[in-house]
Design a protein around this motif. Structure first.
Motif, PDB file in Angstrom:
ATOM      1  N   ARG A  47       0.842  -1.215   0.000  1.00 55.85           N
ATOM      2  CA  ARG A  47       0.000   0.000   0.000  1.00 55.85           C
ATOM      3  C   ARG A  47       0.869   1.254   0.000  1.00 55.85           C
ATOM      4  O   ARG A  47       0.364   2.375  -0.125  1.00 55.85           O
ATOM      5  CB  ARG A  47      -0.927   0.055   1.231  1.00 55.85           C
ATOM      6  CG  ARG A  47      -2.050  -0.958   1.329  1.00 55.85           C
ATOM      7  CD  ARG A  47      -2.926  -1.093   0.108  1.00 55.85           C
ATOM      8  NE  ARG A  47      -3.325   0.186  -0.463  1.00 55.85           N
ATOM      9  CZ  ARG A  47      -3.837   0.341  -1.680  1.00 55.85           C
ATOM     10  NH1 ARG A  47      -4.027  -0.703  -2.460  1.00 55.85           N
ATOM     11  NH2 ARG A  47      -4.163   1.531  -2.142  1.00 55.85           N
TER      12      ARG A  47
ATOM     13  N   PRO B 132       3.123   4.308  -1.075  1.00 52.37           N
ATOM     14  CA  PRO B 132       3.175   5.065  -2.328  1.00 52.37           C
ATOM     15  C   PRO B 132       4.492   4.791  -3.044  1.00 52.37           C
ATOM     16  O   PRO B 132       5.497   4.478  -2.394  1.00 52.37           O
ATOM     17  CB  PRO B 132       3.120   6.526  -1.865  1.00 52.37           C
ATOM     18  CG  PRO B 132       3.583   6.527  -0.457  1.00 52.37           C
ATOM     19  CD  PRO B 132       3.272   5.163   0.105  1.00 52.37           C
ATOM     20  N   SER B 133       4.493   4.874  -4.357  1.00 53.65           N
ATOM     21  CA  SER B 133       5.748   4.721  -5.101  1.00 53.65           C
ATOM     22  C   SER B 133       5.701   5.654  -6.297  1.00 53.65           C
ATOM     23  O   SER B 133       4.614   5.993  -6.777  1.00 53.65           O
ATOM     24  CB  SER B 133       5.936   3.272  -5.553  1.00 53.65           C
ATOM     25  OG  SER B 133       4.857   2.851  -6.372  1.00 53.65           O
TER      26      SER B 133
ATOM     27  N   GLN C 299      14.439   7.680  -6.448  1.00 54.00           N
ATOM     28  CA  GLN C 299      13.033   7.779  -6.029  1.00 54.00           C
ATOM     29  C   GLN C 299      12.403   6.399  -5.871  1.00 54.00           C
ATOM     30  O   GLN C 299      11.473   6.201  -5.091  1.00 54.00           O
ATOM     31  CB  GLN C 299      12.244   8.628  -7.024  1.00 54.00           C
ATOM     32  CG  GLN C 299      12.834  10.037  -7.124  1.00 54.00           C
ATOM     33  CD  GLN C 299      11.862  11.046  -7.725  1.00 54.00           C
ATOM     34  OE1 GLN C 299      10.783  11.256  -7.192  1.00 54.00           O
ATOM     35  NE2 GLN C 299      12.247  11.658  -8.823  1.00 54.00           N
TER      36      GLN C 299
ATOM     37  N   ARG D  63      -4.580   5.999   3.664  1.00 53.35           N
ATOM     38  CA  ARG D  63      -3.717   6.993   3.020  1.00 53.35           C
ATOM     39  C   ARG D  63      -3.782   6.905   1.503  1.00 53.35           C
ATOM     40  O   ARG D  63      -3.672   5.830   0.936  1.00 53.35           O
ATOM     41  CB  ARG D  63      -2.261   6.783   3.471  1.00 53.35           C
ATOM     42  CG  ARG D  63      -1.305   7.825   2.935  1.00 53.35           C
ATOM     43  CD  ARG D  63       0.037   7.243   2.558  1.00 53.35           C
ATOM     44  NE  ARG D  63      -0.112   6.195   1.573  1.00 53.35           N
ATOM     45  CZ  ARG D  63      -0.176   6.401   0.262  1.00 53.35           C
ATOM     46  NH1 ARG D  63      -0.068   7.615  -0.243  1.00 53.35           N
ATOM     47  NH2 ARG D  63      -0.341   5.382  -0.584  1.00 53.35           N
TER      48      ARG D  63
ATOM     49  N   THR E 244      -2.629   9.540  -2.072  1.00 53.74           N
ATOM     50  CA  THR E 244      -2.130  10.837  -2.523  1.00 53.74           C
ATOM     51  C   THR E 244      -3.340  11.692  -2.914  1.00 53.74           C
ATOM     52  O   THR E 244      -4.160  11.251  -3.716  1.00 53.74           O
ATOM     53  CB  THR E 244      -1.200  10.641  -3.749  1.00 53.74           C
ATOM     54  OG1 THR E 244      -0.080   9.847  -3.327  1.00 53.74           O
ATOM     55  CG2 THR E 244      -0.720  11.961  -4.302  1.00 53.74           C
TER      56      THR E 244
ATOM     57  N   VAL F 221      -0.493   5.196 -12.641  1.00 58.46           N
ATOM     58  CA  VAL F 221      -1.293   6.294 -12.074  1.00 58.46           C
ATOM     59  C   VAL F 221      -2.611   6.405 -12.843  1.00 58.46           C
ATOM     60  O   VAL F 221      -2.596   6.617 -14.060  1.00 58.46           O
ATOM     61  CB  VAL F 221      -0.513   7.629 -12.176  1.00 58.46           C
ATOM     62  CG1 VAL F 221      -1.309   8.776 -11.570  1.00 58.46           C
ATOM     63  CG2 VAL F 221       0.851   7.504 -11.515  1.00 58.46           C
TER      64      VAL F 221
ATOM     65  N   ARG G 272       2.528  17.765 -10.398  1.00 61.79           N
ATOM     66  CA  ARG G 272       3.147  17.201 -11.606  1.00 61.79           C
ATOM     67  C   ARG G 272       2.106  17.069 -12.713  1.00 61.79           C
ATOM     68  O   ARG G 272       0.995  16.613 -12.471  1.00 61.79           O
ATOM     69  CB  ARG G 272       3.743  15.822 -11.307  1.00 61.79           C
ATOM     70  CG  ARG G 272       4.543  15.252 -12.473  1.00 61.79           C
ATOM     71  CD  ARG G 272       4.965  13.819 -12.207  1.00 61.79           C
ATOM     72  NE  ARG G 272       5.944  13.690 -11.146  1.00 61.79           N
ATOM     73  CZ  ARG G 272       7.265  13.821 -11.297  1.00 61.79           C
ATOM     74  NH1 ARG G 272       7.760  14.101 -12.477  1.00 61.79           N
ATOM     75  NH2 ARG G 272       8.072  13.685 -10.265  1.00 61.79           N
TER      76      ARG G 272
ATOM     77  N   PRO H 256       3.042  14.471  -3.097  1.00 66.63           N
ATOM     78  CA  PRO H 256       4.433  14.842  -3.363  1.00 66.63           C
ATOM     79  C   PRO H 256       4.508  15.862  -4.502  1.00 66.63           C
ATOM     80  O   PRO H 256       3.661  15.896  -5.385  1.00 66.63           O
ATOM     81  CB  PRO H 256       5.071  13.513  -3.795  1.00 66.63           C
ATOM     82  CG  PRO H 256       4.122  12.450  -3.347  1.00 66.63           C
ATOM     83  CD  PRO H 256       2.766  13.069  -3.415  1.00 66.63           C
ATOM     84  N   LEU H 257       5.563  16.668  -4.438  1.00 71.33           N
ATOM     85  CA  LEU H 257       5.828  17.655  -5.500  1.00 71.33           C
ATOM     86  C   LEU H 257       7.287  17.477  -5.895  1.00 71.33           C
ATOM     87  O   LEU H 257       8.104  18.358  -5.640  1.00 71.33           O
ATOM     88  CB  LEU H 257       5.698  19.076  -4.933  1.00 71.33           C
ATOM     89  CG  LEU H 257       4.385  19.583  -4.397  1.00 71.33           C
ATOM     90  CD1 LEU H 257       4.615  20.824  -3.552  1.00 71.33           C
ATOM     91  CD2 LEU H 257       3.461  19.936  -5.570  1.00 71.33           C
TER      92      LEU H 257
ATOM     93  N   PHE I 124      12.823  14.852  -0.785  1.00 74.34           N
ATOM     94  CA  PHE I 124      11.386  14.745  -0.999  1.00 74.34           C
ATOM     95  C   PHE I 124      10.700  16.053  -0.654  1.00 74.34           C
ATOM     96  O   PHE I 124      11.044  16.693   0.336  1.00 74.34           O
ATOM     97  CB  PHE I 124      10.824  13.639  -0.095  1.00 74.34           C
ATOM     98  CG  PHE I 124       9.644  12.955  -0.705  1.00 74.34           C
ATOM     99  CD1 PHE I 124       9.812  11.950  -1.633  1.00 74.34           C
ATOM    100  CD2 PHE I 124       8.356  13.340  -0.368  1.00 74.34           C
ATOM    101  CE1 PHE I 124       8.718  11.323  -2.220  1.00 74.34           C
ATOM    102  CE2 PHE I 124       7.257  12.728  -0.952  1.00 74.34           C
ATOM    103  CZ  PHE I 124       7.441  11.708  -1.869  1.00 74.34           C
TER     104      PHE I 124
ATOM    105  N   ARG J 195      -2.971  -1.847  -6.896  1.00 72.69           N
ATOM    106  CA  ARG J 195      -1.753  -2.530  -6.445  1.00 72.69           C
ATOM    107  C   ARG J 195      -1.714  -3.915  -7.061  1.00 72.69           C
ATOM    108  O   ARG J 195      -2.760  -4.557  -7.235  1.00 72.69           O
ATOM    109  CB  ARG J 195      -1.729  -2.667  -4.916  1.00 72.69           C
ATOM    110  CG  ARG J 195      -1.582  -1.350  -4.166  1.00 72.69           C
ATOM    111  CD  ARG J 195      -0.241  -0.669  -4.428  1.00 72.69           C
ATOM    112  NE  ARG J 195      -0.047   0.511  -3.597  1.00 72.69           N
ATOM    113  CZ  ARG J 195      -0.488   1.741  -3.877  1.00 72.69           C
ATOM    114  NH1 ARG J 195      -1.158   1.976  -4.984  1.00 72.69           N
ATOM    115  NH2 ARG J 195      -0.233   2.743  -3.057  1.00 72.69           N
TER     116      ARG J 195
END
Ligand code: FMN
Length: 337
Positions: A15, A17-18, A53, A115, A117, A193, A213, A279-280, A305, A323
């Motif tokens: 679970r 994030p990547s 990353q 959680r 994004t 994504v 992004r 994330p940015l 990060f 996933r």
């Protein structure tokens, strides 16, 4: 632990994030030990040639596994890069005994499934200072510092470098092709994504200085909101997220794994408190913009990060990313009789 229990722990780990939801990991479990490997078949050679990353992403998965074990009553010890001759063997998580789960263990483990994004603009409400202080303490336990971008000149420099990185990315056909390979229109996709999880091309509708992004390259107008000159007097409808920059003294696989583990704690602590994040990381994708960020913000150490945080909008959540099934990423090695 048997195969079924490890399956549950690995389900929690995945679970995490990547980057581009590449899920660049493979797990091997035996009775008392879980090994985490970097899966190079899922690499991003254009965006992430050093694997920084993706190794951070695997660090997140390691810590999600540790938290899932703690909540299930097992204490674990993590050994990063346990095999000097095998750099893709990123971590060994060894069960050291029974553990009485604390309230905090349960809270953080419960946050794993909640959680996601959140890229939509946040509510105008500020993230409480004591929560931010707590996130900094959490990160420090993994040799990772967190700095909030609050001063107006730091914000301007960071926003500018994110924009600059976006420009580089959009002008690079290899970057765009790689990104498109990881975009998914099928809602049942198990990686990548979902297009519905990212903002549409219209930035005029997005009241924020902070540029998400651009996942659907080519649809976006130049950035509509210029950095605010006076940080104390933002227009009322412009999003003012808390922006957290995380970094480490070193810049090698060990440091990246530690940054990932720190980020796992930060994201889950925030989720438990009702705070969402996205994330940015564009400015950190390229050595030139990353080095300029380091110089412009006079950072001691290496930025790893950048995270935008705030209270999620009341509107229904965007699409949830998929996933891969546990069977695809976990091999179980039963103990020899
Ligand atoms: C190292 C790393 C870098 C990321 N960079 C970005 C980014 O620049 N922009 C963004 O919107 N999301 C970014 N993400 C978020 C991933 O796209 C997201 O975690 C993934 O699609 C899975 O979705 P989920 O977090 O909702 O589970 C990043 C995640 C990681 C771990």
């Amino acid at each position: 632990m048997d195969e079924q229990h490890w399956g549950q722990v690995v389900a929690a780990a995945t679970r995490a994030p990547s980057i581009h939801n590449t899920q660049p990991w493979r797990f091997t479990a035996s009775a008392e030990r879980l090994d985490v490997h970097f899966d190079r078949e899922r690499a991003l050679p254009v965006l992430d040639p050093s694997g920084r990353q993706q190794v951070i992403s695997c660090g997140l998965a390691v810590e999600f596994a540790v938290l899932a074990l703690a909540a299930r009553g097992s204490a674990a010890e993590v050994h990063l890069l346990p095999d000097a001759g095998e750099p893709d063997h990123l971590a060994a998580v060894r069960i050291t005994g029974a553990h009485d789960p604390t309230e905090e263990d349960r809270e953080l483990a419960e946050a794993i499934d909640r959680r996601h994004t959140v890229r939509a603009p946040f509510q105008p409400r500020a993230v409480p200072g004591d929560l931010v202080d707590r996130l900094q303490v959490d990160a420090r336990a993994f040799g990772t510092w967190c700095k909030t971008i609050t001063r107006s000149e730091e914000e301007i420099a960071t926003v500018f470098l994110i924009s600059r990185a976006e420009e580089i990315e959009q002008g690079d056909p290899a970057y765009v092709a790689e990104l498109q390979r990881w975009m998914r229109t099928d809602p049942s996709a198990v990686d990548g994504v979902p297009v519905d999880a990212v903002p549409s091309g219209d930035t005029h509708a997005r009241p924020s200085n902070w540029l998400i992004r651009d996942f659907v390259v080519g649809q976006r107008e130049p950035h509509a909101f210029l950095p605010a000159g006076d940080a104390d007097a933002p227009p009322p409808d412009v999003e003012r997220p808390t922006v957290l920059l995380m970094g480490t003294d070193g810049d090698d696989r060990y440091a990246w794994l530690q940054a990932g583990r720190a980020l796992a704690r930060v994201l889950l602590r925030a989720t438990a408190a009702g705070v969402a994040a996205s994330p940015l990381t564009q400015a950190l994708d390229w050595p030139a913009t990353r080095a300029r960020l380091q110089a412009r913000l006079s950072l001691v150490g290496h930025p790893q990060f950048l995270l935008r945080m705030g209270y999620p909008p009341d509107a229904p959540a965007a699409a949830v990313s998929g996933r891969r099934p546990v069977e695809e990423v976990l091999s179980f090695v039963p103990a020899a009789d």
